[in-house]
Design an enzyme around this catalytic site. Structure first.
Site, PDB file in Angstrom:
ATOM      1  N   VAL A   1     -13.873  -3.632  24.898  1.00 20.38           N
ATOM      2  CA  VAL A   1     -15.160  -4.230  24.569  1.00 20.38           C
ATOM      3  C   VAL A   1     -14.933  -5.183  23.404  1.00 20.38           C
ATOM      4  CG1 VAL A   1     -16.648  -2.375  25.432  1.00 20.38           C
ATOM      5  CG2 VAL A   1     -15.773  -2.263  23.089  1.00 20.38           C
ATOM      6  N   SER A   2     -15.845  -6.134  23.261  1.00 19.03           N
ATOM      7  CA  SER A   2     -15.675  -7.147  22.221  1.00 19.03           C
ATOM      8  C   SER A   2     -16.085  -6.667  20.840  1.00 19.03           C
ATOM      9  CB  SER A   2     -16.465  -8.405  22.581  1.00 19.03           C
ATOM     10  OG  SER A   2     -15.992  -8.928  23.799  1.00 19.03           O
ATOM     11  N   THR A   3     -17.128  -5.808  20.776  1.00 16.02           N
ATOM     12  CA  THR A   3     -17.636  -5.377  19.473  1.00 16.02           C
ATOM     13  C   THR A   3     -17.859  -3.874  19.454  1.00 16.02           C
ATOM     14  OG1 THR A   3     -19.969  -5.620  20.075  1.00 16.02           O
ATOM     15  CG2 THR A   3     -18.865  -7.572  19.182  1.00 16.02           C
TER      16      THR A   3
ATOM     17  N   GLN B   1     -20.871  -2.340  21.387  1.00 16.17           N
ATOM     18  CA  GLN B   1     -20.867  -2.209  22.846  1.00 16.17           C
ATOM     19  C   GLN B   1     -20.340  -0.841  23.249  1.00 16.17           C
ATOM     20  OE1 GLN B   1     -18.480  -5.787  23.461  1.00 16.17           O
ATOM     21  NE2 GLN B   1     -20.186  -6.646  24.635  1.00 16.17           N
TER      22      GLN B   1
END
Length: 183
Positions: free
Chosen positions: A10-12, A15
């Site tokens: 996931v990017s962050t 999330q």
């Protein structure tokens, strides 16, 4: 057939990675490696690196989507080539791609989806830039808050402490020390 190693990203931190992990386990992964961070680069993706190192002949690296592995054609192909160097298989669930180095179409699909990832990355950055520009026009965007105190840098510098030591003490980069001193 060897073991199946799952990979999720996931990017962050905000999330949810749990749904990816559960799906990978359902698809047969014995363990799922997870990273949080941008798919724009392979740098800092320690868990992906660990999964690649653990692959043995006959194993499989499984990801749900190409963009979970990389948002760059070269990076996606690099991952694929590293997998086949280990005599293992890269499998992507959706779209169904099985890359073992013997099927030219699988490599073409990796290339295409790497290009799609690059386009998505470009569009995301363009939307972000437009949003920042609009916020600046309204006077609500001030940029990221400062994470270092220029006063603390100058104070240590006035005590005769060098940039490297200042950086260590304040846990910042040397370049940040030089920028603070120049400001």
């Amino acid at each position: 057939m060897g073991k199946v190693l799952g990979y999720a990203r996931v990017s962050t931190d905000t999330q949810d990675i749990q749904s990816q992990k559960e799906k990978l386990l359902t698809l047969g992964a014995v363990v799922v490696f997870t990273d949080t961070g941008s798919g724009s680069s392979l740098d800092g993706r320690d868990q992906l690196e660990a999964a690649l190192r653990l692959l043995e002949p006959g194993d499989e690296l499984l990801a749900l989507h190409p963009d979970r592995l990389a948002r760059d054609t070269a990076d996606l192909l690099t991952i694929g080539k590293r997998v086949i160097e280990k005599k293992a298989v890269l499998r992507i669930y959706d779209p169904n791609i099985v890359f073992d180095g013997t099927d030219m179409m699988a490599e073409v699909l990796l290339t295409i989806f790497g290009m799609v990832g690059m386009m998505e990355k470009h569009f995301i950055k363009a939307r972000q830039r437009r949003g920042i520009d609009a916020a600046k026009l309204k006077g609500v965007y001030k940029g990221r808050p400062a994470t270092i105190s220029p006063e603390a840098v100058r104070e240590l510098h006035q005590q005769g402490i060098g940039a490297t030591e200042i950086a260590k003490r304040l846990r910042i980069g040397r370049a940040s020390v030089y920028r603070a001193l120049a400001a």
